[in-house]
Design a protein around this motif. Structure first.
Motif, mmCIF file in Angstrom:
data_model
loop_
_atom_site.group_PDB
_atom_site.id
_atom_site.type_symbol
_atom_site.label_atom_id
_atom_site.label_comp_id
_atom_site.label_asym_id
_atom_site.label_seq_id
_atom_site.Cartn_x
_atom_site.Cartn_y
_atom_site.Cartn_z
ATOM 1 N N SER A 162 -2.493 -2.453 6.537
ATOM 2 C CA SER A 162 -2.232 -2.432 5.104
ATOM 3 C C SER A 162 -3.075 -3.480 4.382
ATOM 4 O O SER A 162 -3.657 -3.208 3.313
ATOM 5 N N LEU A 163 -3.165 -4.676 4.951
ATOM 6 C CA LEU A 163 -3.967 -5.737 4.340
ATOM 7 C C LEU A 163 -5.433 -5.324 4.245
ATOM 8 O O LEU A 163 -6.085 -5.505 3.214
ATOM 9 N N ARG A 164 -5.954 -4.754 5.322
ATOM 10 C CA ARG A 164 -7.343 -4.307 5.314
ATOM 11 C C ARG A 164 -7.593 -3.276 4.222
ATOM 12 O O ARG A 164 -8.590 -3.341 3.489
ATOM 13 N N SER A 165 -6.674 -2.320 4.113
ATOM 14 C CA SER A 165 -6.813 -1.278 3.104
ATOM 15 C C SER A 165 -6.747 -1.864 1.693
ATOM 16 O O SER A 165 -7.541 -1.503 0.812
ATOM 17 N N LEU A 166 -5.819 -2.781 1.465
ATOM 18 C CA LEU A 166 -5.668 -3.393 0.136
ATOM 19 C C LEU A 166 -6.897 -4.214 -0.234
ATOM 20 O O LEU A 166 -7.348 -4.191 -1.387
#
Length: 844
Positions: free
Chosen positions: A339-343
């Motif tokens: 999720s962090l990577r995507s955000l």
């Protein structure tokens, strides 16, 4: 002379025989039972001794009333049928035999055809306990195999099901104790039933061995389930058995022990180490090593940049694994890293203005902080630093270098240009009381208001908590999320004072203490005085632990009766984070704070509270890795700096330095000639003995955006679970695979339509025997397109299904309820099982 127990057995058996038949014949060629015949006194029958008077006895029986019963004792061999004058009576009546085997089977309710069985298993029938329990289990027209299975059940004190007998045996043997006796032989050997036990296992599982044993069977069983290495040759029912073994709360500890032992014996780990890149274990979970392998592959895939959906699908596939709960923190750490990577990939961290920065953060950027916090929390809770080292390094590096550093730098550029600390986008923290407390309490619609002030509950954590509340099922709280611009400096004394009623908040630069209209705002007692003065005594300030310990029916009722405004001070995050020894536990403290806040809300609900607010005094900056040398600032020259902290200092005559911002007292909304200096970006001032990872007091978005959660008790109807239908189900099962389509009727909605977890399996209608390994599916789609809410699965029939050919079977959908061991029935569909063998013709 026979013993008394034997005589009692004979008499009871005679009573039972006479109850069933009008004429009972007892041949005794040696005359050994004559005394027992003489002593027997039938309750409703006539005894006759037959010695050459066959014709007379036949005449007497024929002339007697039909309800009259006869016991004929014949002290000679039974003659051949052509010479037997009593043949007609024998065929219509019952031949009683007093040898031990005959007595045994009669006492157990068996017919004489089972005499050889009783002789073979004499030790079993010697026990009245065994024979009585066997008699209770027997059903008409059962063959020897069925009878022996029930004998096994009696000895094991289990239902007559070979699967359950195996489960008991596995639970009795420690797989690590090579010297322990085999429980199969220990339980059934003395009754000569061990061979039949393994014969039954062979019939259902296909297990055959010249020297069968539980350990040897375990090897074959786990080898058949292993997705890697030489495959076993057991029948498909082995997977059904393993599935129920894993799901059984009673037998689960034994499964874990045997799985670990078999993993070592079958060398699963080295085989997984050598597995090719394309190897996919799917949903296989017979060994915990499979779970570790999947987690390892996920970390590798994340590092290699595998697509988000591919990684998340792998995680979803493992959610029903036997080992998922044990490794849940590991999976969730990876999920949050994804999720962090995507955000980060989607975030454009451009700060066009001071106001735009506040809006961007409250709209979306806060999610990056939340993903980092949750990932760090789960990674620490998982306690597998070796596995997650690479992932954590990526997360820490990208969070700090690609989010915190550029964001705070861009944001600081606008802070540096401010002449006053104020915003058009967010109300000032000092306005909290007038907007959120005074205005509602002044209206006629609200009698009582609860305010929870959680120290250092930063905005992203409050948003996370609010979303969790919104997603909780059943009646609860309607949630509205808002934000304030926190006071500067963003620390506890000032933040707490800014939330209180009063015309003027003042700050003492000598010690950093705050006052409201000249009254100290330090400590709960002083805040209580300020609140009481505002509400004419009908306000109360108290600590969270004191509030939670109030007896609801006594002190709790008095609290709500005597007060209109109840302010609860909660301190979990700041108490842990603001100490050098415990600051690394900051994110654990946030999760604990969520639990505390839920308890507080439940308590408010029990006190009939209808509205509540949750806010904070300030936020914080946190990074797990040690601070970079470039993030260390130095205090500027000044006439005096009596109050110093990592993120601010108060004093007089402060000289400006690059990378620092100085606000005069008036620019911050205070009176006085003092000033405050703040390091910009991520810089910290040097303070000996204090932590540097958890800080607050400065100007970053994470420190100054203060949350306000408005809560109102819901009065709407209870939420409901989403409904699921079975689509395109055939009337007959003609192959070893049954394809099932399941349709979720409506999209899942927070609070209104809740997810549903179902376990799907195929069972024989006659006796509930499982015919496949059950599958578990979660129906939680929020998609508006109906096509996206359909799920398909394939059920693999086991070989046990062959015994139910041309019989009705049931497809059962059972609801999985958290905390409840046995699933709850949901829906049932009936089908017919028709074996797909062309040579089995029913009609010609």
């Amino acid at each position: 002379m026979t013993t008394s127990p034997t005589r009692i057995r004979i008499q009871d058996s005679l009573d039972a025989a006479l109850a069933r038949k009008r004429v009972v014949l007892w041949y005794d060629p040696t005359g050994e039972w004559a005394e027992d015949f003489d002593s027997y006194q039938p309750k409703a029958a006539e005894k006759r001794r037959v010695v050459g008077n066959e014709f007379t006895i036949k005449v007497a029986i024929s002339r007697a009333p039909l309800h009259h019963r006869f016991l004929l004792y014949i002290p000679s061999e039974k003659p051949p049928e052509p010479d037997n004058w009593l043949l007609d009576l024998l065929l219509a009546g019952h031949e009683f035999k007093a040898d031990r085997a005959s007595l045994d089977i009669q006492e157990a309710g068996l017919t004489l055809e089972f005499k050889a069985l009783a002789q073979q298993h004499e030790a079993f029938f010697r026990s009245p306990f065994h024979t009585q329990h066997l008699k209770d289990l027997l059903r008409p027209n059962e063959d020897e195999n069925a009878v022996r299975l029930k004998m096994l059940a009696v000895l094991a004190k289990q239902p007559p099901d070979i699967d359950k007998l195996l489960l008991r045996a596995f639970s009795q043997l420690d797989p690590t104790d090579a010297e322990a006796d085999d429980p199969v032989e220990a339980t059934y050997g003395s009754a000569q039933l061990s061979g039949h036990f393994w014969k039954t296992v062979a019939s259902k599982f296909g297990y055959r061995s010249p020297a069968p044993s539980l350990r040897d069977f375990a090897v074959a069983l786990f080898r058949s389930a292993s997705p890697i290495g030489p495959q076993g040759d057991l029948q498909p029912h082995s997977r059904v058995f393993l599935s129920f073994w894993k799901d059984s709360l009673t037998n689960r500890p034994a499964f874990v022990a045997w799985s670990e032992a078999m993993a070592q014996l079958l060398a699963i780990e080295p085989q997984l180490n050598d597995a090719p890149p394309e190897f996919d274990p799917g949903e296989e979970d017979s060994f915990e090593l499979i779970e570790r392998f999947v987690l390892h592959r996920l970390v590798q895939g994340f590092a290699a940049g595998d697509p988000e959906e591919q990684l998340l699908q792998t995680i979803r596939n493992r959610r029903h694994s036997t080992w998922y709960e044990k490794h849940q923190h590991g999976y969730q750490a990876i999920e949050q890293a994804i999720s962090l990577r995507s955000l980060l990939q989607k975030a454009a961290l451009q700060v066009e203005s001071f106001e735009a920065g506040l809006q961007h953060y409250t709209n979306s950027w806060w999610r990056i902080d939340a993903a980092y916090r949750r990932c760090t929390f789960h990674a620490r809770a998982y306690q597998q630093p070796g596995l997650l080292q690479q992932l954590r390094h990526w997360v820490e590096s990208h969070y700090v270098n690609n989010f915190l550093l550029p964001l705070t730098n861009h944001w600081s550029d606008h802070v540096a240009g401010l002449t006053q600390w104020r915003s058009d986008a967010l109300p000032r923290q000092k306005e909290f009381h007038m907007r959120y407390v005074h205005a509602p309490l002044s209206s006629r619609g609200l009698k009582r208001l609860f305010v929870v002030i959680s120290d250092a509950l930063r905005y992203e954590a409050a948003r996370d908590f609010a979303e969790r509340l919104q997603n909780q099922p059943g009646k609860g709280w309607q949630v509205e999320m808002q934000a304030l611009l926190g006071s500067l400096p963003s620390y506890t004394q000032l933040g707490m004072a800014s939330l209180l009623p009063g015309a003027q908040v003042s700050l003492n630069p000598a010690d950093g203490s705050a006052m409201v209209d000249g009254v100290s705002a330090t400590g709960t007692d002083n805040r209580d005085k300020i609140l009481k003065a505002y509400a004419d005594g009908r306000a109360k300030a108290l600590l969270a632990e004191d509030f939670l310990n109030l007896p609801t029916k006594t002190a709790g009722r008095e609290l709500t009766r005597d007060h209109d405004l109840i302010v609860i001070y909660h301190n979990r995050i700041d108490q842990v984070g603001d100490k050098l020894a415990t600051e690394v536990q900051t994110f654990q403290a946030v999760e604990q704070a969520f639990e505390d806040l839920e308890q507080i809300l439940r308590k408010i609900g029990s006190l009939k509270g209808s509205q509540a607010l949750i806010t904070a005094d300030h936020g914080f900056l946190f990074q797990q890795k040690p601070l970079d040398a470039n993030d260390k600032a130095v205090f500027p020259p000044a006439d005096q700096l009596p109050t110093k902290s990592r993120r601010f200092a108060l004093g007089d005559g402060i000289e400006p330095r690059p990378g620092q911002k100085i606000f005069a007292a008036q620019a911050l909304g205070f009176t006085g000639s003092w000033s405050a200096v703040f390091p910009l970006g991520l810089d910290r001032f040097p303070i000996k003995g204090s932590g540097a990872r958890f800080v607050h007091g400065g100007t970053s978005l994470q420190e100054v955006v203060v949350p306000v959660i408005k809560l109102r008790r819901e009065t709407k109807e209870e939420s409901r679970l989403v409904e699921v239908d079975v689509l395109r189900l055939p009337a007959k099962i003609t192959t070893t695979r049954l394809k099932v389509s399941l349709f979720q009727r409506d999209p899942v909605e927070a609070k209104n339509v809740l997810p549903l977890q179902l376990r799907i399996g195929l069972y024989a209608k006659a006796d509930d025997a499982p015919l496949c390994a059950p599958r578990t599916l979660l129906f939680d789609s929020a998609a508006s397109d109906p096509r996206e809410r359909e799920q398909q699965l394939t059920l693999e029939l086991s070989n046990a299904a062959d015994a139910y050919n041309n019989q009705p079977v049931e497809l059962r959908l059972e609801r999985v309820v958290e905390g409840v061991a046995t699933p709850v029935p949901y829906k049932t569909e009936e089908l017919k099982l028709q074996r797909p063998f062309g040579s089995d013709f029913e009609d010609f």
